[in-house]
Design an enzyme around this catalytic site. Structure first.
Site, PDB file in Angstrom:
ATOM      1  N   GLN A  13       0.812  -1.216   0.000  1.00 56.06           N
ATOM      2  CA  GLN A  13       0.000   0.000   0.000  1.00 56.06           C
ATOM      3  C   GLN A  13       0.848   1.270   0.000  1.00 56.06           C
ATOM      4  O   GLN A  13       0.482   2.263  -0.651  1.00 56.06           O
ATOM      5  CB  GLN A  13      -1.006   0.004   1.147  1.00 56.06           C
ATOM      6  N   ALA A  65       8.821  -4.424   3.013  1.00 58.27           N
ATOM      7  CA  ALA A  65       9.243  -5.010   4.291  1.00 58.27           C
ATOM      8  C   ALA A  65       8.427  -6.263   4.558  1.00 58.27           C
ATOM      9  O   ALA A  65       7.390  -6.501   3.920  1.00 58.27           O
ATOM     10  CB  ALA A  65       9.056  -4.011   5.436  1.00 58.27           C
ATOM     11  N   THR A 106       9.110   1.663  11.748  1.00 58.66           N
ATOM     12  CA  THR A 106       7.831   1.411  12.414  1.00 58.66           C
ATOM     13  C   THR A 106       7.823   1.807  13.882  1.00 58.66           C
ATOM     14  O   THR A 106       8.872   1.850  14.535  1.00 58.66           O
ATOM     15  CB  THR A 106       7.498  -0.098  12.306  1.00 58.66           C
ATOM     16  N   TYR A 130       9.124  -8.843  14.753  1.00 57.45           N
ATOM     17  CA  TYR A 130       8.930  -7.814  13.735  1.00 57.45           C
ATOM     18  C   TYR A 130       9.635  -6.524  14.137  1.00 57.45           C
ATOM     19  O   TYR A 130      10.450  -5.975  13.372  1.00 57.45           O
ATOM     20  CB  TYR A 130       7.439  -7.562  13.500  1.00 57.45           C
TER      21      TYR A 130
END
Length: 298
Positions: A13, A65, A106, A130
């Site tokens: 996205q 990612a 992030t 993550y």
């Protein structure tokens, strides 16, 4: 001024948003999908692909990612390969070729125990694979010698692909009951607002050599909200009467632990790049317009 930018990623996205907004602004966007650049490839293959990009790049953006937060717990090797090892190789290659690098990271690098928005210099303490893999990627970029920006974001969504907003609308359309956690707090970030901010940063960074390698936070602005609060805002903005049951995180167990507080302080980004970030409510309205235009074209 138009730019020539390479984007690692094409179908996610953020990559889609960078393509859309970049081309609308008249930039030349060279998007590399997985066939063109597999982030699990050997170092020599990744280095060769970067070296073969057109000359005169104003920036290279790592927009791809491994983002499956729960999946990372089950496949840490893959998460680290994509989120840490590949960015290290790319950054070292950018340093050799003198290509400005923008690496997207992030909020999951933080443990979520704060009660005030995280600034870029705050201590990191990832809760799971993550976040840890993304943090290792940040360190690799910082240590590479590349001139780079690390831009952390959170709660990214759009009106097209699978994400929280489209999932909520699908559940509402089916008429299923909706229960959403109300004790995880953050700011939703509309992908196209994020893309515009990244492109502005790339423009400024490429033209102003005094801006050094640094970390900044990019999200939509506005009052922080829980996931349940975001769901209610989606239905209200869409004109839907849909009850959302607030539940604690403990009632929705997942393989990976989520930060309870993911609010990022965006002040340094707005000051450095002179780019005010819209309120998340404005992002929601824009995303819903996107869903409406997609629905009307079906």
């Amino acid at each position: 001024m138009s730019m020539r930018i390479a984007v690692i990623g094409k179908t996610g996205q953020l990559a889609r948003a960078l393509l859309h907004e970049g081309e609308a602004l008249g930039h030349e966007i060279i998007a590399l999908d997985r066939d063109a650049l597999d982030l699990t490839s050997p170092a020599k293959e990744i280095e060769a692909t970067i070296a073969e990009l057109p000359s005169g790049l104003d920036a290279l953006i790592i927009a791809a990612a491994f983002t499956d937060v729960d999946g990372a717990e089950n496949d840490p090797d893959l998460a680290y390969a994509v989120n840490a090892t590949a960015p290290a190789i790319i950054a070292r290659t950018c340093a050799k070729l003198d290509i400005p690098l923008i690496h997207i990271s992030t909020d999951y690098v933080f443990d979520g125990e704060a009660d005030f928005p995280y600034i870029p210099d705050d201590d990191t303490d990832p809760l799971g694979v993550y976040g840890a893999s993304k943090f290792d990627g940040e360190l690799a970029v910082l240590e590479s010698g590349a001139r780079a920006l690390i831009l952390r974001t959170s709660w990214v969504y759009d009106g097209d692909g699978p994400n929280f907003l489209t999932t909520m609308l699908e559940i509402a359309e089916r008429g299923d009951p909706i229960s959403v956690v109300d004790d995880q707090i953050g700011r939703p970030t509309f992908s196209r607002h994020l893309a515009l901010a990244i492109l502005k940063a790339a423009d400024v960074f490429s033209q102003e050599p005094d801006i050094e390698t640094s970390i900044h936070h990019i999200t939509n602005g506005g009052e922080p909200v829980s996931w349940a609060g975001f769901a209610k805002a989606i239905f209200k903005a869409k004109g839907l009467t849909k009850k959302v049951e607030d539940i604690p995180t403990s009632d929705y167990p997942t393989a990976a632990e989520r930060p309870a507080y993911s609010v990022l302080d965006i002040d340094s980004f707005e000051r450095t790049f002179q780019h005010p970030l819209p309120d998340w409510q404005a992002g929601l309205r824009a995303a819903l317009e996107m869903t409406d235009s997609i629905d009307s074209s079906d």
